[in-house]
Scaffold this active site. Sequence first.
Site, mmCIF file in Angstrom:
data_model
loop_
_atom_site.group_PDB
_atom_site.id
_atom_site.type_symbol
_atom_site.label_atom_id
_atom_site.label_comp_id
_atom_site.label_asym_id
_atom_site.label_seq_id
_atom_site.Cartn_x
_atom_site.Cartn_y
_atom_site.Cartn_z
ATOM 1 N N GLY A 185 0.738 -1.244 0.000
ATOM 2 C CA GLY A 185 0.000 0.000 0.000
ATOM 3 C C GLY A 185 0.772 1.303 0.000
ATOM 4 O O GLY A 185 0.162 2.372 0.008
ATOM 5 N N ASP A 276 1.227 -2.297 -11.052
ATOM 6 C CA ASP A 276 2.509 -2.703 -10.467
ATOM 7 C C ASP A 276 2.423 -4.204 -10.212
ATOM 8 O O ASP A 276 1.978 -4.643 -9.155
ATOM 9 C CB ASP A 276 2.739 -1.928 -9.174
ATOM 10 N N CYS A 329 9.437 -4.777 -10.016
ATOM 11 C CA CYS A 329 10.713 -4.663 -9.308
ATOM 12 C C CYS A 329 11.636 -5.783 -9.780
ATOM 13 O O CYS A 329 12.375 -6.365 -9.005
ATOM 14 C CB CYS A 329 10.520 -4.685 -7.796
#
Length: 759
Positions: A185, A276, A329
């Site tokens: 979050g 994401d 990532c």
Amino acid sequence: MGRRGRRHRGTSNRNQIEKSREDVQKPLKSDASNFQKPIWSNLDFEDYYKEQRIVKAQEWDLFMEILRKPLPAAFRVNSNGQFCDDLRLKLENDFMKSLQAEAVESGELEAIKPLPWYPNNLAWHSNFSRKEIRKNQTLERFHEFLKLETEVGNMTRQESVSMVPPLFLDVHPDHFILDMCAAPGSKTFQLLEIIHESSEPGSLPKGMVVANDVDYKRSNLFIHQTKRTCTTNLMVTNNEGQHFPNCNTKGTLSKEASEINHHTSNHLLFDRVLCDVPCSGDGTLRKAPDIWRRWNSGSGNGLHSLQVVLAMRGLSLLKVGGRMIYSTCSMNPIEDEAVVAEILRRCGCSVELVDVSDRLPELIRRPGLKKWKVHDRGGWYRSYKEVPKSQRDGVLKSMFPSGKSDKDSTGGGNIYEEITSLSSDESAEEVCDLPLERCMRILPHDQNTGGFFIAVLHKVSPLPEFQEKINQRRNFSTRKTINSYEAVSDTVVTKPEEGVEGVVLEVAVSEKENTSEEGIVELAKKLDDMGGKREVPLIQGKWKGLYPVVFLRDETVIKGIKSFYGIKDELFPLYGHLVTRNSDISSHGNVKRIYYVSKAVKDILELNFAVGKPLKISSVGLQMFEKQSSKECEANCCSFRITSEGLPVILPYMTKQILYATMADFKNLLQHKSIKFLDFIHPQIGEKAEELALGSCVMVLVDDTQLGSEPVKVNSSTIAIGCWKGKASLTVMVTTLACHQLIQRLSDRRSKELENAEN
């Protein structure tokens, strides 16, 4: 999906992988006798990325050297917090100087410094790792400062590269934003800060953020953190990202209702989407060294299809003219450029890759790759036609720069196709003809960070019709992996690996499988027969593990709150904006907690109810009121007190139950927690307190000159606390930690005022 505590299983190698994100991954649990020290190397990793040429040969040693060092701590100051400026000044004028000696001893030039590319010095980078900050005695004061301010919501610990995607979304206060894979979050909080910061002072933003994550457990942790944001403009959902509902309203709502509910063409659409996605997470090696031990190239291959489907679903939910961020990532081109190339091919001219090279110039990033290879157990492949048919279940044509199959690569006459059909030498390596150089690669050795990949996409026209139809189908032909507490539709069971709790499920979605609720229940029974462990109830209400949100329609309760606190409907409407959850309603029908939602959230809630509740809503709005039982309460006493998180929002609209106090009495109450009316330093404050109705009230800090000249106009910088007025005393209704933090901030502010007066 896909962060700490969530595991996926690659389709070709069955090796456990885990997506690491903003929060620090903890080592795998084990007995002390079996504890393994982190391994900071992996030859397969080195061979793979040398072959992919993600850095130049002369940079390789530095790249690997930085990867083997622990990641420095980073954190953000909440731009909407009352003490934003105070905290920034404390970092600049106190800790930057006081920690300098420790930095020099460690061989660093600076102990802490603001990230040069983040606006207004609100994000900071420490040259100490989180472990060093926790263990070093010299850094103890700094550590306690970070802990306290993070706990009360004034700061957020977040990896620096994780802060980048929201800054490229170009968010406005009236935007409807979807964060598709939101937990834990940190990026969601950034987005909320941006819409609040950009809105007009004293008013709630017209936009909102929908934070979605399929992981029920991680969402619960996320929801706990949302209390710190004090926002009415957030909705948390538990849908699978690739199946996120478009809330089709065709034939169910009037045209006027459709316009109110922020959707066009009978679909719910968003102005901005943050995608994401779950990934192999090798950009987080510095904070999650366990990834070194289990890294393999199959991890990225196994997630590629899911990443494409998630991105396509995000674009389908995006309004024309809207912007989407695709990010990972991971440093793996199969999860990065290959995914972006595939969605651009599928979308044609309807989506373009945005060049943002002129934004955030102090952020060092590198252009996306134009060529790469694919690796699996069979070796390296430069094009899809080199892949044996036996390997094509795990190696897909979309993984290659051209995205073409062997059939596509022949007979076209195109110069690009001719290149891909050359003989097997170095010149036969495919080069993508799409503008992938507009993507951004953030590498660890450029600014002492983790690794990250970002692509900014702009939807210029509706997606091709056939793609929209594919996106609207409930079942996608893809493979992904989930834990037993995620959705159990479309699953086949595989044996769990040692050390993995519960049963790991591998999903092979097909159009023929039964995905109805009955089918899910039947599948769950099979799991139980095989020893599978379900960590949450399968079905509670319509959605497993979730407590449905309902609008509060009790006029007696609403009128009582309005009358007691002096709230005018035309300034701060309560009807239609108050909700509760089934879990907050007692067996006798009494409501325990009441939440306030902004108009934007209210509209989406009503839309969701109108179309059959396809959104699995796990949290919504801001807890504003809580039932407070007291023997002292009389008939005219409101039994609902204002919560600490709800107070900043409702205070500007209150006209009753407000007590004004000077610094001396304010701090005195914080220190003693409860004070009798006769014991106030200023007697008139005690007299005013005695005149208040029994029950919940608010104490507002004012200057000595303002005392007696009530009412005082309040704003975002006003400092106030919730209290309970008894028959003979006033008691503070905030936690001990919050009291301690507030006393510290007030002391710092007073010291600064005295210092300025002397100068």
